[in-house]
Design an enzyme around this catalytic site. Structure first.
Site, PDB file in Angstrom:
ATOM      1  N   GLU A 154       0.820  -1.223   0.000  1.00 50.07           N
ATOM      2  CA  GLU A 154       0.000   0.000   0.000  1.00 50.07           C
ATOM      3  C   GLU A 154       0.851   1.270   0.000  1.00 50.07           C
ATOM      4  O   GLU A 154       0.603   2.224   0.735  1.00 50.07           O
ATOM      5  CB  GLU A 154      -0.996  -0.032   1.168  1.00 50.07           C
ATOM      6  CG  GLU A 154      -1.992  -1.176   1.018  1.00 50.07           C
ATOM      7  CD  GLU A 154      -2.963  -1.326   2.172  1.00 50.07           C
ATOM      8  OE1 GLU A 154      -2.869  -0.551   3.140  1.00 50.07           O
ATOM      9  OE2 GLU A 154      -3.811  -2.246   2.102  1.00 50.07           O
ATOM     10  N   GLU A 186      -5.079  -8.515  -1.505  1.00 46.38           N
ATOM     11  CA  GLU A 186      -5.588  -8.438  -0.130  1.00 46.38           C
ATOM     12  C   GLU A 186      -6.985  -7.847  -0.174  1.00 46.38           C
ATOM     13  O   GLU A 186      -7.199  -6.791  -0.773  1.00 46.38           O
ATOM     14  CB  GLU A 186      -4.665  -7.564   0.733  1.00 46.38           C
ATOM     15  CG  GLU A 186      -5.103  -7.448   2.188  1.00 46.38           C
ATOM     16  CD  GLU A 186      -4.178  -6.547   3.006  1.00 46.38           C
ATOM     17  OE1 GLU A 186      -2.947  -6.701   2.878  1.00 46.38           O
ATOM     18  OE2 GLU A 186      -4.687  -5.684   3.749  1.00 46.38           O
TER      19      GLU A 186
END
Length: 534
Positions: free
Chosen positions: A210, A328
């Site tokens: 991220e 994810e």
């Protein structure tokens, strides 16, 4: 006369509730519209420590990688963590085999590897003001890695390992969250060499978590990330020179940003990124009081479809050598919703996402998490499977790689996806009824417009083959129950702590599929005439 009308109205109001809406389901079996990986279902293991807390709750316990006593993987796709008392752990017998596991998460860019000579010190992970996600750097000792790999190797698990992408970088003085400088790859290189020297099998390495687009707690420019992923590819080729055993390279493991992702693919160049990974938390915050409503709202769930399409478009335009991965996905972020994410209702979101992503040619879908938080497939303290575990298991057993075009003109609360069957001729269909009041009688038909004259739904005589049906409903009709019924019977561990038998109900193939309100149904139609599945 008035009394007769009243009686009729009462009877209609009572018996009308049991009337089912008739639906024609059209499936095109001539060609597939997309293809998933063999190991589409995936679960994650995260680094979160015990004191990872959100909304005045700390739901991770000892589920984080650094806290595990040791790891057990032995269930068709998923694994179990042995934390305290071994007698409490289910002895899953190769239910998900092999299991795909992604090791990574928010703190992976804080993790240092205690191996080689590149580290002067290896600190203990702990809370720290100003640290990434409120934590300091942490140390991953090779003794723990050895312990985990013994079980990975014993069960043939497919492992994706997320590497620390922030080593060597500094905060920008001018741009908030931006990290600048080249990736210092020595520590990761030492870790990879150790892993290879021990014979530990790694399916893929992923860089960072991220850090793309606008980032979450930190970010890296797309051009820099592209250069870094090229460096990772070089390291993989150096450590694993045999192309037949060479792990794949994945990235950027974050939320999709069109311009950033396109630049990343252009900068990294051809045949570097094998899997373009992106994350999905489309339900919002776990504390959201409307979470249960979002999960049952097909219009809300449809909003994420554009992201899946855009990711596929980026790949077609700038990286056709790569596959799209959901690296994810936990639904609701900050560890999920306490009273929702581990219940039957979450299957409306989870299984719908599996179906939706597969139609947009995604190869892998990694569920956050195997264990830990409120969204785990396994209860963090009892290790008992939550309802989504069984849903994932049925998907894995029944839904093959080839995705078929499926349509109906009924309610948007009726969601249907079809694939070629995994281990038999014919097709398997996933049906999700999000309505709490409407039942459906579904008749399946082949798209006759694509067939030469004389083609039918079934080959001659195959319409006599019974249809296999798996009806999933919540205990007592409560969609927020964590007890799942299969064809009316509760799914619970056996006395020897094994996964129960999950046998289908056999139904006359000429009859419609009866789908109750608030239910999920898997169906295998063995006689369906689908050339795409030949």
């Amino acid at each position: 006369m008035g009394s007769r009308i009243l009686i009729c109205c009462v009877l209609l109001s009572v018996f009308g509730l049991s009337l089912a809406e008739e639906v024609k389901l059209s499936i095109k079996g001539v060609t597939s519209i997309a293809k998933t990986d063999d190991n589409f279902i995936c679960a994650t293991l995260d680094w979160w420590p015990e004191d990872k807390c959100d909304y005045n709750q700390c739901p991770w316990g000892k589920a984080g990688i650094l806290n595990l006593v040791f790891l057990v993987i032995d269930f068709l796709y998923f694994c179990i963590l042995l934390l305290f008392n071994e007698s409490k752990i289910p002895k899953f017998r190769s239910a998900f085999s092999p299991l795909r596991i992604r090791i990574g998460g928010s703190l992976q860019d804080q993790i240092l590897y205690k191996v080689g000579t590149s580290l002067k010190r290896c600190p203990h992970l702990k809370k720290r003001d100003g640290g990434l996600f409120g934590f300091s750097k942490g140390c991953f000792h090779m003794e723990r890695w050895d312990q985990m790999n013994k079980l990975f190797n014993d069960t043939g698990a497919k492992i994706t390992f997320g590497l620390n992408a922030l080593i060597g970088r500094k905060k920008s003085k001018d741009v908030d969250l931006l990290m600048v400088g080249d990736w210092y790859s020595k520590n990761s290189h030492d870790f990879m060499k150790y892993t290879a020297s021990k014979g530990y099998k790694i399916d893929s390495y992923e860089l960072g978590n991220e850090l793309c687009g606008s980032g979450v707690s930190a970010k890296i420019d797309a051009e820099q990330y592209g250069k870094d992923i090229v460096e990772l590819k070089r390291l993989v080729q150096d450590v694993y020179p045999d192309p037949s055993t060479q792990p794949k390279v994945l990235g950027p493991a974050g939320f999709y940003d069109e311009q950033w992702f396109n630049t990343f693919l252009q900068t990294s160049g051809a045949n570097v990124v094998d899997g373009l990974t992106h994350h999905i938390y489309n339900l919002g915050a776990g504390v959201d009081s409307t979470l249960i409503n979002k999960i049952q709202d097909p219009y809300f769930l449809d909003q994420i479809a554009q992201t899946y399409k855009d990711v596929s478009t980026s790949i077609k335009s700038f990286g056709p050598w790569a596959g799209a991965w959901v690296g994810e996905a936990g639904g609701a972020y900050n560890s999920g919703g306490k009273d929702v994410s581990h219940t039957f209702a979450n299957g409306f979101w989870y299984l719908d996402q599996l179906g939706m992503t597969s139609t947009f040619d995604h190869k892998v879908f990694c569920r956050q998490a195997l264990i830990g938080g409120n969204y785990a497939l396994l209860n963090t303290t009892t290790f008992i499977p939550n309802p989504d575990y069984y849903g994932a298991l049925l998907w894995h057993r029944l839904m093959g790689k080839n995705v078929l075009s499926t349509s109906h003109n009924s309610s948007p609360y009726l969601r249907v996806y079809s694939h070629c069957s995994k281990n038999s001729a014919g097709i398997s269909v996933l049906i999700i009824n999000m309505s709490n009041s409407t039942s459906f009688d579904i008749s399946v038909e082949n798209d006759i417009n694509l067939y030469p004259e004389g083609r039918t739904l079934m080959e001659e005589g195959e319409d006599k083959i019974p249809r296999e049906e798996y009806h999933l409903t919540p205990k007592d009709g409560n969609i927020q129950s964590d007890v799942l019924l299969l064809n009316g019977s509760p799914l619970k561990l056996t006395e020897s702590s094994d996964i129960p038998e999950m046998n289908p109900k056999l139904v006359d193939a000429s009859l419609p599929i009866k789908v109750a309100p608030d239910s999920i149904v898997f169906v295998t139609i063995n006689g369906f005439n689908a050339p795409a599945c030949a």
